[in-house]
Scaffold this motif. Structure first.
Motif, PDB file in Angstrom:
ATOM      1  N   GLU A 118     -15.650 -32.870 -16.806  1.00  0.00           N
ATOM      2  CA  GLU A 118     -13.818 -32.556 -18.704  1.00  0.00           C
ATOM      3  C   GLU A 118     -14.053 -33.252 -19.316  1.00  0.00           C
ATOM      4  OE1 GLU A 118      -9.184 -33.156 -18.255  1.00  0.00           O
ATOM      5  OE2 GLU A 118     -10.499 -32.367 -16.102  1.00  0.00           O
ATOM      6  N   TYR A 119     -13.723 -32.680 -20.416  1.00  0.00           N
ATOM      7  CA  TYR A 119     -13.119 -34.093 -22.088  1.00  0.00           C
ATOM      8  C   TYR A 119     -12.427 -33.441 -22.952  1.00  0.00           C
ATOM      9  CZ  TYR A 119     -18.878 -34.786 -20.824  1.00  0.00           C
ATOM     10  OH  TYR A 119     -19.729 -35.138 -19.774  1.00  0.00           O
ATOM     11  N   ALA A 120     -12.458 -34.540 -23.654  1.00  0.00           N
ATOM     12  CA  ALA A 120     -11.166 -34.139 -25.238  1.00  0.00           C
ATOM     13  C   ALA A 120     -12.474 -33.126 -26.361  1.00  0.00           C
ATOM     14  CB  ALA A 120     -10.400 -35.661 -26.118  1.00  0.00           C
ATOM     15  N   ALA A 121     -12.009 -32.451 -26.745  1.00  0.00           N
ATOM     16  CA  ALA A 121     -11.690 -31.449 -27.903  1.00  0.00           C
ATOM     17  C   ALA A 121     -11.054 -31.801 -29.080  1.00  0.00           C
ATOM     18  CB  ALA A 121     -12.462 -30.235 -27.952  1.00  0.00           C
ATOM     19  N   ARG A 122     -11.676 -31.146 -30.159  1.00  0.00           N
ATOM     20  CA  ARG A 122     -10.568 -31.518 -31.419  1.00  0.00           C
ATOM     21  C   ARG A 122     -10.692 -29.659 -31.838  1.00  0.00           C
ATOM     22  NH1 ARG A 122     -13.202 -33.607 -36.268  1.00  0.00           N
ATOM     23  NH2 ARG A 122     -15.646 -35.046 -35.376  1.00  0.00           N
ATOM     24  N   VAL A 123     -10.266 -29.492 -32.682  1.00  0.00           N
ATOM     25  CA  VAL A 123     -10.712 -28.401 -33.533  1.00  0.00           C
ATOM     26  C   VAL A 123     -11.028 -29.092 -34.853  1.00  0.00           C
ATOM     27  CG1 VAL A 123      -9.651 -26.478 -34.791  1.00  0.00           C
ATOM     28  CG2 VAL A 123      -8.770 -26.190 -32.596  1.00  0.00           C
ATOM     29  N   LEU A 124     -12.267 -28.137 -35.727  1.00  0.00           N
ATOM     30  CA  LEU A 124     -12.871 -28.416 -36.948  1.00  0.00           C
ATOM     31  C   LEU A 124     -12.334 -27.283 -37.643  1.00  0.00           C
ATOM     32  CD1 LEU A 124     -16.474 -29.572 -35.169  1.00  0.00           C
ATOM     33  CD2 LEU A 124     -14.968 -31.270 -36.287  1.00  0.00           C
ATOM     34  N   ARG A 255     -15.591 -27.439 -43.971  1.00  0.00           N
ATOM     35  CA  ARG A 255     -14.629 -27.295 -43.827  1.00  0.00           C
ATOM     36  C   ARG A 255     -13.036 -26.796 -43.333  1.00  0.00           C
ATOM     37  NH1 ARG A 255     -14.479 -24.266 -48.450  1.00  0.00           N
ATOM     38  NH2 ARG A 255     -15.877 -23.809 -49.481  1.00  0.00           N
ATOM     39  N   THR A 256     -12.427 -26.780 -42.754  1.00  0.00           N
ATOM     40  CA  THR A 256     -11.243 -26.667 -41.819  1.00  0.00           C
ATOM     41  C   THR A 256     -10.521 -25.277 -42.009  1.00  0.00           C
ATOM     42  OG1 THR A 256      -9.797 -28.037 -43.336  1.00  0.00           O
ATOM     43  CG2 THR A 256     -10.492 -29.091 -41.952  1.00  0.00           C
TER      44      THR A 256
END
Length: 458
Positions: A118-124, A255-256
């Motif tokens: 399990e890992y944390a993630a962020r939205v690019l 880009r976001t």
């Protein structure tokens, strides 16, 4: 029985391009799709996302009598809302693609791999319209990834597997075929959508999961179903891998928000009646009805033309035109097949973003204005694209009516056409006109295609 044996053969590694034959051993029959699943499943992940939403608490909640009368009474308070979905790892450095409705606006995202790491993630990068999001797994080691296949090579009737986490039961694999291509707007009610249709069972929780071919290559991201019960009825939709590749490229470019080329065209599919009137043998293509003066098509396309191909691929709806342009990307040049007066012509057009010209010039009306604290913008192609306005819209749009504008009956997205009979040409002139009002204020407003007049005594 013969059908089952052929399916087994297609799943065997090393025989995908060989001559079709009946399996010769019990081991071959027992393998089924197992080799494909073993290759693809490790790159499909479960995604758990949470977001904070505001809810209104009522002191009468739970009271059998007063709750129905005072349910909305009380201040808002934050509440954590959880969502469950799937995702696909597309690179060893932890780039994951999922659906926007799974991770959009999430404050905490956890990605769980097939082996339960399990890992944390962020939205690019995220885009609600396309229902796609690109994530970056944080501090992950080298990860298994799926290869993308060109979705333009996919054919109806191909065997496919849908891999995801339906109903949160854990990773599940279902099989089916590609049952349709170029499905526009049928999956999400979005007329700009473009999907691969499959009968492989897709259920809630499969969103963002993988649709793979018998080689284990990704051809689409599962996104939606047509269902009356909420479960699979054999009509599922996936976002083609070609568009997924563009999303990943833009995310890697920093880009976001996803940026699409702007056509500046208005049109509709050619119907059989139109084809007969145009002298076309088959009802193919998109009949152009409008061309915006700022469009890059203005020199080569005019109302009455029919666009039949974009980038060498046939198009039969405005959604397909947008999709084909999105695959090429802003700054690219793409070939367009145009039909005019019965003659076919090949033209080349440079794809551009929606121009911010004339300048949008966002202005907040001052305290001296009759309606203060209202955010206004001059309508230009960029605003037309953002608000999905009619192509030839002009005037000034209300970005935010503010507290006083809302009391006056204005809404975000309203188009101001005139102030006391003076045309609303740009945000600056409207702001000045609102400061000079005395006696009576008459606003001509366009809302949802209808015009109305708002009258006030000052």
């Amino acid at each position: 029985m013969f059908r089952l044996l052929c399916l087994v053969l297609l799943a065997l590694p090393g025989l995908l391009h060989a001559e079709t034959r009946v399996p010769v051993s019990q081991a071959e029959i027992q393998l089924g799709f197992a080799p494909v699943v073993q290759q693809a499943a490790p790159a499909v992940v479960n995604i758990y996302a949470s977001r904070v939403v505001a809810t209104r608490a009522s002191p009468f909640r739970g009271d059998p009598f007063f709750e129905r009368f005072f349910n909305d009474l009380g201040a808002t308070r934050p509440r954590v809302q959880n969502s469950l979905g799937s995702g696909v790892i597309l690179s060893a450095d932890g780039i994951v693609v999922s659906n926007y409705h799974v991770v959009g606006e999430a404050t905490d995202i956890r990605v769980v791999l097939n082996d339960r790491r399990e890992y944390a993630a962020r939205v690019l990068l995220g885009d609600e319209e396309a229902d796609l999001a690109v994530l970056q797994i944080e501090n992950a080691p080298e990860l298994p990834a799926l290869d993308l296949r060109d979705s333009d090579t996919v054919q109806v009737g191909e065997l496919v597997l849908a891999i995801g986490n339906p109903f949160g039961v854990g990773q599940t694999v279902s099989s089916g075929i590609v049952s349709g291509l170029a499905r526009s707007g049928t999956a999400t009610g979005n007329a700009r959508g473009y999907f691969i249709q499959t009968d492989a069972p897709i259920n809630p929780g499969n969103s963002g999961g993988a649709l793979v071919d018998v080689n284990g290559h990704l051809i689409g991201i599962n996104t939606a179903i047509l269902s009356r019960s909420g479960g699979s009825n054999g009509i599922g939709f996936a976002i083609p891998s070609g568009l997924v590749a563009q999303f990943v490229a833009q995310a890697r470019g920093g880009r976001t928000l996803f940026e699409r080329p702007w056509a500046g065209l208005g049109g509709q599919p050619v119907t059989p009646d139109m084809a007969e009137g145009l002298g076309i043998a088959r009802p193919d293509g998109v009949l152009i009805s409008e061309v915006h003066p700022s469009s890059s098509f203005i020199r080569d396309i005019r109302p009455g033309d029919v666009i039949t191909h974009v980038g060498g691929q046939p198009v039969n709806s405005p959604a397909e035109v947008v999709y084909r342009m999105s695959l090429a990307g802003i700054g690219a040049k793409t070939s367009i097949t145009r039909l005019r007066d019965g003659a076919e012509h090949q033209i080349e057009v440079e794809l551009i973003a929606a121009p911010n010209s004339p300048l949008r010039t966002q202005i907040v009306t001052g305290d001296d204005a009759v309606i203060p604290q209202m955010l206004l913008s001059t309508i230009n192609p960029l605003v037309i694209e953002q608000y999905r306005l009619p192509l030839m819209s002009r005037g000034v749009i209300v970005d935010d009516p503010g507290p006083y504008g809302a009391r006056a009956g204005l809404r975000a997205g309203d188009i101001l056409k005139s102030v006391n009979g003076q045309d609303a040409t740009d945000s600056g002139s409207v702001a000045r006109a609102l400061e000079q009002v005395s006696g009576t204020l008459v606003l001509e407003v366009q809302r949802d295609g209808r015009r109305m007049a708002l009258r006030f005594r000052i």
